[in-house]
Design a protein around this motif. Sequence first.
Motif, mmCIF file in Angstrom:
data_model
loop_
_atom_site.group_PDB
_atom_site.id
_atom_site.type_symbol
_atom_site.label_atom_id
_atom_site.label_comp_id
_atom_site.label_asym_id
_atom_site.label_seq_id
_atom_site.Cartn_x
_atom_site.Cartn_y
_atom_site.Cartn_z
ATOM 1 N N VAL A 95 1.009 -1.145 -0.141
ATOM 2 C CA VAL A 95 0.464 -0.071 0.288
ATOM 3 C C VAL A 95 1.075 1.415 -0.133
ATOM 4 O O VAL A 95 2.369 1.061 0.547
ATOM 5 C CB VAL A 95 -1.366 0.054 0.935
ATOM 6 C CG1 VAL A 95 -1.795 -0.941 1.374
ATOM 7 C CG2 VAL A 95 -0.292 -0.153 2.781
ATOM 8 N N SER A 96 0.420 2.236 -0.374
ATOM 9 C CA SER A 96 1.080 3.226 -0.298
ATOM 10 C C SER A 96 0.877 4.818 0.420
ATOM 11 O O SER A 96 1.683 5.478 0.945
ATOM 12 C CB SER A 96 0.997 4.068 -1.889
ATOM 13 O OG SER A 96 1.343 3.335 -2.863
ATOM 14 N N GLU A 97 -0.651 4.940 0.726
ATOM 15 C CA GLU A 97 -0.926 6.185 1.809
ATOM 16 C C GLU A 97 -0.123 5.414 3.574
ATOM 17 O O GLU A 97 -0.180 4.372 3.919
ATOM 18 C CB GLU A 97 -2.090 5.996 1.756
ATOM 19 C CG GLU A 97 -3.120 6.496 0.955
ATOM 20 C CD GLU A 97 -2.312 8.136 0.879
ATOM 21 O OE1 GLU A 97 -2.008 8.665 1.076
ATOM 22 O OE2 GLU A 97 -2.743 8.543 -0.264
ATOM 23 N N ASP A 100 -2.022 3.633 5.852
ATOM 24 C CA ASP A 100 -2.243 1.912 5.386
ATOM 25 C C ASP A 100 -0.820 1.640 5.746
ATOM 26 O O ASP A 100 -0.881 0.173 6.248
ATOM 27 C CB ASP A 100 -2.907 2.059 3.754
ATOM 28 C CG ASP A 100 -3.870 2.273 3.659
ATOM 29 O OD1 ASP A 100 -5.014 2.417 4.503
ATOM 30 O OD2 ASP A 100 -4.946 3.196 2.565
ATOM 31 N N VAL A 162 -6.161 -4.766 4.790
ATOM 32 C CA VAL A 162 -5.717 -2.942 4.551
ATOM 33 C C VAL A 162 -6.013 -2.719 2.989
ATOM 34 O O VAL A 162 -5.593 -3.537 2.183
ATOM 35 C CB VAL A 162 -4.145 -2.694 4.668
ATOM 36 C CG1 VAL A 162 -3.278 -1.510 4.351
ATOM 37 C CG2 VAL A 162 -3.430 -3.473 6.497
ATOM 38 N N GLY A 163 -6.697 -1.732 2.334
ATOM 39 C CA GLY A 163 -6.363 -0.748 1.216
ATOM 40 C C GLY A 163 -6.858 -1.775 0.427
ATOM 41 O O GLY A 163 -6.316 -0.854 -0.464
ATOM 42 N N THR A 167 -3.096 -8.083 0.755
ATOM 43 C CA THR A 167 -1.674 -7.297 0.787
ATOM 44 C C THR A 167 -1.492 -8.068 1.472
ATOM 45 O O THR A 167 -1.407 -9.380 1.613
ATOM 46 C CB THR A 167 -1.823 -5.992 1.668
ATOM 47 O OG1 THR A 167 -1.842 -6.022 2.542
ATOM 48 C CG2 THR A 167 -2.940 -4.436 1.101
#
Length: 254
Positions: A95-97, A100, A162-163, A167
Motif C-alpha cells: 500500500v502507498s498511503e 495504510d 488494509v487498502g 496485501t
Amino acid sequence: MSVKSTHQFTVYNHESGVNIFKILILLNELGLTYKEYLLDFGRQEQKEEWYRKMMPNGRIPALVDHWNNDKVVWESNAMLLYICTHYDKDKKFLVSEPNDVADMNTWLFFQASHQGPFFGQLQWFSLYHEEQIPSAVKRYTDETLRILGVLDSVLKDREWLVGNKCTLADIAFVKCNEYATRDLLGDQFNFREEFPHVYRWHRTLMARPAVAWVFKYKAKQDCGRERQHVTGETHSSYETRVSELSTKQTSRNA
C-alpha cells in the motif's frame, strides 16, 4: 547479481514448516524464481555452523537473495516485506498511503506476536506435548478463538484487512488459519457460523491460484520425518492423533 544462480532465491525450510507457506505464496504471486532447501531437523542441521552464520536464531525459514549479493533475510514477515520492497514494483501487495502502511505493518506484527505463537501453542499441547494438560489446551483454544474474533470484528466491514485489496497483511494469516480451522479446533467448530467474515475472507484467499498451488505442493511433501525426529512418533501415529482430535468436542465447550 550472481551469474551462477539460475534462481533468484534459496528458501531454507523443512517439510512441515508452517511459516514457509506465506513466503512461497508471495514468490509465486510475483513470479519470482526460487529453490527450496529442506533442512534435516533429525540431525539438527538448522543448528549447524554454516546455517547459524546465516540465521543466528537457528530456526526456519530463511531467505537468501542471490541477485542481491546473497542478502540473507529471516523472520517470515520480514521476508515478506523484503521481497515486496525490492521486487513488487507495481505494489501489487503493498500500500502507498502512510496510514495504510501503518495499518499493514500493525497486522503483520499482530500475526507474528499473536496468531503464530498462540496457534502454535495450541498445536503443541494438543498433539506433541508428552503430558496431557487440559488447562493448556483450553487456554490456547480460547486464545485462538479470540484472535479469530478480532479478525472477524474487522472484516465485517471490509473485504480485506488494509487498502481495499489483498496485501501482505492478508497473506500472512492464511496458513495458520487453515490449520487451526481444519484440524486444531475439532469437529464441533463451525467456521462459517462462528466467524462468518473470517470464513469468507479465508475462502477468497484459498481460491487464489498461487495459494492453491502452494497448498497442493506442500501437501505432497513428506511431513513424517520431522515429527519422528522431534516426537518419536510415526507419521501414521500422528495422523491417528489428528483424527482423534477432530472427533473430540473442543475444550471451549467443556
